[in-house]
Design a protein around this motif. Structure first.
Motif, PDB file in Angstrom:
ATOM      1  N   GLY A 607       9.902 146.193  88.199  1.00 26.08           N
ATOM      2  CA  GLY A 607      10.967 146.571  89.128  1.00 26.08           C
ATOM      3  C   GLY A 607      10.858 148.022  89.549  1.00 26.08           C
ATOM      4  O   GLY A 607       9.762 148.539  89.780  1.00 26.08           O
ATOM      5  N   ILE A 608      12.006 148.686  89.650  1.00 25.55           N
ATOM      6  CA  ILE A 608      12.000 150.071  90.099  1.00 25.55           C
ATOM      7  C   ILE A 608      11.213 150.976  89.162  1.00 25.55           C
ATOM      8  O   ILE A 608      10.665 151.984  89.568  1.00 25.55           O
ATOM      9  N   PHE A 609      11.158 150.634  87.883  1.00 24.95           N
ATOM     10  CA  PHE A 609      10.403 151.477  86.949  1.00 24.95           C
ATOM     11  C   PHE A 609       8.950 151.592  87.392  1.00 24.95           C
ATOM     12  O   PHE A 609       8.343 152.646  87.338  1.00 24.95           O
ATOM     13  N   VAL A 612       9.129 152.396  91.910  1.00 29.17           N
ATOM     14  CA  VAL A 612       9.699 153.654  92.401  1.00 29.17           C
ATOM     15  C   VAL A 612       9.324 154.812  91.484  1.00 29.17           C
ATOM     16  O   VAL A 612       8.928 155.880  91.929  1.00 29.17           O
TER      17      VAL A 612
END
Lengths: 705, 705
Positions: A607-609, A612
């Motif tokens: 995910g964002i880890f 992003v």
């Protein structure tokens, strides 16, 4: 992982030839063809030296020969100082003569465009065909200070022929390699072997490094590269150095976008992802230097040949302020700075009531009036504190009235602790520094620089002590299909490779799905299975949280309806039934191909880890379980696995096993695996393992190799 | 923000006294009471100097007096070199005599336990009562090289009395301050004023720094501290230095846990969160040095007095490898390294066909055979490249045959560009270095160290050029209630302060809630309102996503039932009705009190970003909009606001406005705001603003101040 015949030949012929010829030999010792001859003569090389020059009967007092084949005896090693246009013919003649290796100074090859690159390709072809090894072209040469072979035209040697020492150096860049050599010389560090590889038509930095790792006389290796083409050979060199207890400090430039661009305009080296280089250095215990000073500081610190396997640090200071500064810097470097045991503190307090005896130990400027304080303090810190390394800050130590008594006190205090790193941060004249060094102390001006070097030495020690070697992985017997595989096939292949994947059943119709759900246990998930559909969500191919038979029947029908509407051409094999899984931390495991180092395993929290924050860690496949654990602990988000926000700690052990299995799988399929992703891999609470909920494998076509 | 009377008095009396007395004056120039007298006499201090010693008629050739009141004329400044037990009485006598300031060398105060701390408290009380300023106790003193006032017993001056220069230095630690001074001296840097503050019973590092920021003769300020007690004064000092165009480089130690512990055992200074120090340094354009070398390098670089407001960098090299290395280091430092314009590249290519003319510009070792290449290249880079700074790497420049021609070429190439930073990375003898320096070039050995210093100078320039000053905020007229306020009251107060909060209606019964929902628009959220309930979820006090009147009625009843069951004693004011809000990025804005610097505004993305990754940025309140924008862009997760993963970019401008408003509110309530949190604050897509969905304010009781 023994060194190959070719590498052995390189090592012997380049660094220890019996005879040398110089093509394009010049009488003028400041010219490119005169300089190496002049150095070799000055250094007293023991074997025959043959200048080759068709226009002169003698060169620098030696008989000159019109061509290499006119040289009377056998020639092991040839220096080629000719214009680019004459190089190929000359090198062919060398091969015909039975020469074992050449170094080619000439520029005008790959760095000068396509025609040059083609000529350089011919040189590489000659090396492969004849077995004669070639260094360069466009390089500054090579030297071996032990036997007087100075096959280089670097002007840096004008300041004096090097004396041999413990350092071996290999550099793609000649000018920067000369700069490094010169810095070593200024610092009093002896460089035994110096190899510059330039355009690398045959011998690469990796092979030079392997040769130094194998060479019994080289104790410390310094390297510089802009890009490496043969990753596996480099890793072999690193592993050889590690097994032989030789520290490697490496300056790999082109870390930044602008640096990488400058590097590619400068040489024509392959880029390779910088993160992967970082990973390789970490994985093989190589210190990646960020500054030239750091590189030289570390080379200097290795003169003590002490590599503790731990990293506890004792700090001594005569200034409380400097003590705090050193504690901060030690913490930055990852040192542990544990307090002295209470009884030891009491002893120090008895010696000097206003000392701070914890660690940092502040013995105050009173130490200079009471030198036994210094010796007793060192003795207590090393003996009772048991620190792997001790750094003592004494500010300026000028003038013999202070320097000699302090030296005697230090010498007394460290006696019997030759297995520890002892360093001083002092400002002192060179003679004082040399005296302290001769007593086994390392001397730095700046305490932070001292700590960077000391920590590097401890990391070398930790790496040397590791038993967690890379597993040996045989190439897999069968090839993966050269295409993207659907989830079920991907999971089946990974399961066979030892990875935990969520059980599933394939159902051809709704009633089969109900039966499967009953067997697996409710609630379940249904997913379309089709070789033509990789992104199942987009076509409405997934239904989750189905709690009973009726829901499964309805879900089955909805999926088929949606998929048929959106992708009427897709071949449908059925619908997968899988249990709903939850209760754990979602992670992502992947494999990517690096053009230099091959398959690289990636780990992150997904995910964002991953997308992003780019909070991922990498390892070149294969690797062992300890390495997998280090890999897991490298990401910032590891706290989520350790039980942040009230969650139970996740089964990190099972995750490590999965990473190791994936690394072995990737290594076994190094040739035919394009990418692979387990996303998400759910890591359950401790003791409950982990499981991949979805997976995607992409095979690689043989043509892509 | 003018300097206070007291600070002015400190500056005048400590650094420029008309007359000096030494209490505990000794005939022996190596004793603590003899050393300053000897230095002052050697330096030729212009005013009267009075040794005070009851046991001797003369001291070091001067008439001695039995006590301070026996001194015939007025005394501006007194050096107290007495045992701790005699200090208080002596200082009282000084105040009675009309002395303006004292420096107290004596140790045995707060650093030695409770009795010492009490005595030190008495000293502070004398200073406050009498207006006489006190430096120390337990300090190494102060000097002003311009007027010969060497009121210090540091042995470092034994190596020669300092010549005045452009640097002012203030240090809590005497020993480390001496070390810094000595390093400046070795580097040829003149220190004009040197102030050590020791235990700081009255004058602090902050006040010393303010004095130097105000002093017309000080051009560069270097500071060292373990802890600061008066944050607002420190910020005033920083702002004064910035307004006066004086760079400040600060070594604040105790960054790490072990360092902070060492600092607190060493002095009794207040800790203060290290992150807040970091924030303050960044906010006020102060360079926080991490190593001593860096501190000195930057002080050295300020000798040029050039502070570009930009940070574009040109790199010149004679080694392609070093060029790549510098490009990497420049990138690490946040330099831009843009390519030369195409026509300029063509000119360089015409001068030297095999040069790499982009940037880094590789003019190769050929430069040494063709010095006009160097001058033309510099001219083109500065003129057409327009770089703020240029660093040129020439490796070793030894021997006058190279050093002088290169110097002439450089001098010619940089003529007319006195507003740029020109630095060389060379290894050269000191005389060569001095010659280059005299032509306006900075000289470093290591290119990375050069870049760290150059970047610091550009940051100073950027800070000096900033127009975005801190807004002036008056204290709020009314006090906040000294308690935790419920969501409605918190939101109302914040709304009045200009922060966007979600509209809500208070409903006393279900039908009122239905009416409110109709007015606000469905779907809505219901939340219990009670001064006794801060955590509404825990008591079942929230219902979300209510889509029609019936759902609102049911939700209202369920909330009341649940709250009455779980918290029967709670006073219920009603139920809030708020619209469902979504479609944006959730952030968290908060205010925390720092014991040193007061209210600090915190910004982050909330959830795991804040709690697990600690991905937050801070600013001391108040601050302007530019600063708020910098604050937003400091977090790693800023990409989520910029439109990661296919989302539209969020309204960062509105978010910045909210941060500014929160900073003003926090500053206005510096005395009575304990904490405040807007969580979440939803940042909607660009142009649509942001809105706080929930808020919590906690007032501070006057007793806590």
């Amino acid at each position: 992982m023994a060194i190959s015949e070719r590498s052995r030949a390189f090592l012997d012929s380049v660094l220890n030839p019996g005879s040398v010829a110089v093509l394009g030999a010049s009488d003028n010792p400041s010219r490119i063809g005169g300089r190496p001859l002049s150095y070799i003569l000055e250094a007293g090389f023991q074997g025959p030296v043959y200048p080759v020059n068709p226009n002169r009967p003698t060169v620098q007092g030696l008989t000159a020969y019109p061509s290499i084949d006119a040289v009377p005896g056998p020639v092991d090693f040839v220096i080629v100082a000719l214009p680019a246009a004459q190089v190929i013919e000359a090198v062919e003649a060398c091969a015909a003569k039975g020469v074992k290796a050449c170094v080619i100074f000439s520029s005008g090859f790959a760095e000068m465009g396509e025609a040059g690159a083609a000529a350089q390709g011919q040189l590489g072809e000659i090396a492969r065909r004849t077995g004669m090894r070639l260094l360069g072209p466009n390089c500054l040469g090579v030297f071996n200070a032990a036997n007087g072979l100075f096959a280089t035209f670097t002007t840096t040697l004008d300041r004096g022929i090097p004396k041999p020492g413990h350092i071996g150096m290999v550099s793609q860049s000649g000018a920067y390699g000369s700069h490094l050599y010169y810095l070593c010389r200024l610092k009093g560090l002896g460089v035994r072997s110096w190899i510059t590889t330039g355009n690398e038509c045959d011998v690469s930095v990796a092979e030079g490094l392997l040769a130094l790792a194998e060479d019994d006389h080289t104790e410390t290796i310094i390297a510089y590269a802009e890009g490496v083409t043969d990753g596996p050979l480099l890793m072999q060199a690193f592993e050889t150095a590690r097994r032989n207890g030789k520290p490697v400090a490496f300056m790999k430039v082109g870390r930044s976008a602008v640096g990488a661009e400058a590097a590619s305009s400068h040489t024509a080296a392959l880029a390779g992802a910088d993160r992967v280089y970082d990973t390789v250095f970490r994985q093989f215990g190589v210190h990646r230097a960020r500054t030239t000073e750091e590189l030289i500081d570390i080379a200097y610190a290795t003169t003590k040949k002490v590599y503790p396997a731990g990293h506890s640090l004792g700090l001594v200071t005569i200034s409380g302020g400097a003590g705090v500064l050193m504690a901060d810097a030690a913490s930055d470097q990852g040192f542990e700075v544990p307090p002295l045991p209470e009884p030891a503190q009491a002893k120090l307090k008895a010696l000097l009531p206003y000392a701070s005896p914890r660690n940092p130990v502040d013995i105050t400027a009173q130490a200079f009036n009471q030198m036994d304080l210094v010796s007793r303090n060192m003795e207590i810190m090393l003996g009772e504190g048991g620190y792997d390394a001790v750094l003592a800050f004494f500010t300026s130590v000028a003038g013999s009235t202070l320097a000699e008594p302090l030296r005697a006190a230090m010498r007394e205090g460290i006696r019997g602790f030759e297995d520890r790193l002892i360093a001083l941060s002092i400002i002192a004249p060179e003679a004082v520094v040399k005296a302290y060094e001769s007593d086994g102390m390392l001397v730095f001006e700046d305490p932070t620089r001292a700590l960077v070097a000391l920590r590097a030495l401890c990391r070398f020690g930790e790496s040397f002590a590791r038993r967690d070697e890379r597993p040996a992985v045989e190439p897999a017997a069968g090839r993966l299909p050269a295409e993207a595989l659907d989830e079920r096939r991907s999971k089946a292949i990974l399961e066979a490779a030892g990875l935990p994947v969520l059980a599933d059943r394939l159902a051809a119709d709704a009633e089969a799905a109900v039966a499967a759900a009953g067997a697996l246990g409710y609630p379940v998930v249904l997913k379309i299975v089709s070789p033509d559909i990789l992104h199942k969500t987009e076509v409405g191919g997934i239904r989750v949280g189905l709690g009973d038979a009726e829901a499964v029947r309805r879900g089955f029908a909805e999926i088929l309806e949606s998929v048929r509407a959106k992708r009427p051409e897709a071949r449908i094999e059925g619908v997968m039934v899988v249990p709903m899984a939850g209760g754990g931390v979602e992670t992502i495991l992947g494999v990517q191909r690096d053009p230099v180092f091959g398959p690289v395993v990636l780990f992150g929290l997904g995910g964002i880890f991953t997308e992003v924050l780019e909070d991922v860690s990498l390892r070149v496949a294969p690797f062992g379980r300890e390495e997998a654990l280090r890999m897991i602990h490298e990401i910032r988000g590891v706290k989520l696995l350790q039980g942040a926000r009230g969650a139970p700690p996740a089964d990190i052990g099972a995750l490590a096993d999965a990473l190791v299995a994936l690394g072995r799988f990737a290594a076994a399929h190094a040739g035919d695996l394009e990418t692979c992703e387990l996303n998400p891999l759910l890591v359950r609470p401790e003791g409950q393992g982990c499981v991949a909920l979805d997976a995607l494998l992409v095979g690689r076509s043989p043509a892509a190799e």
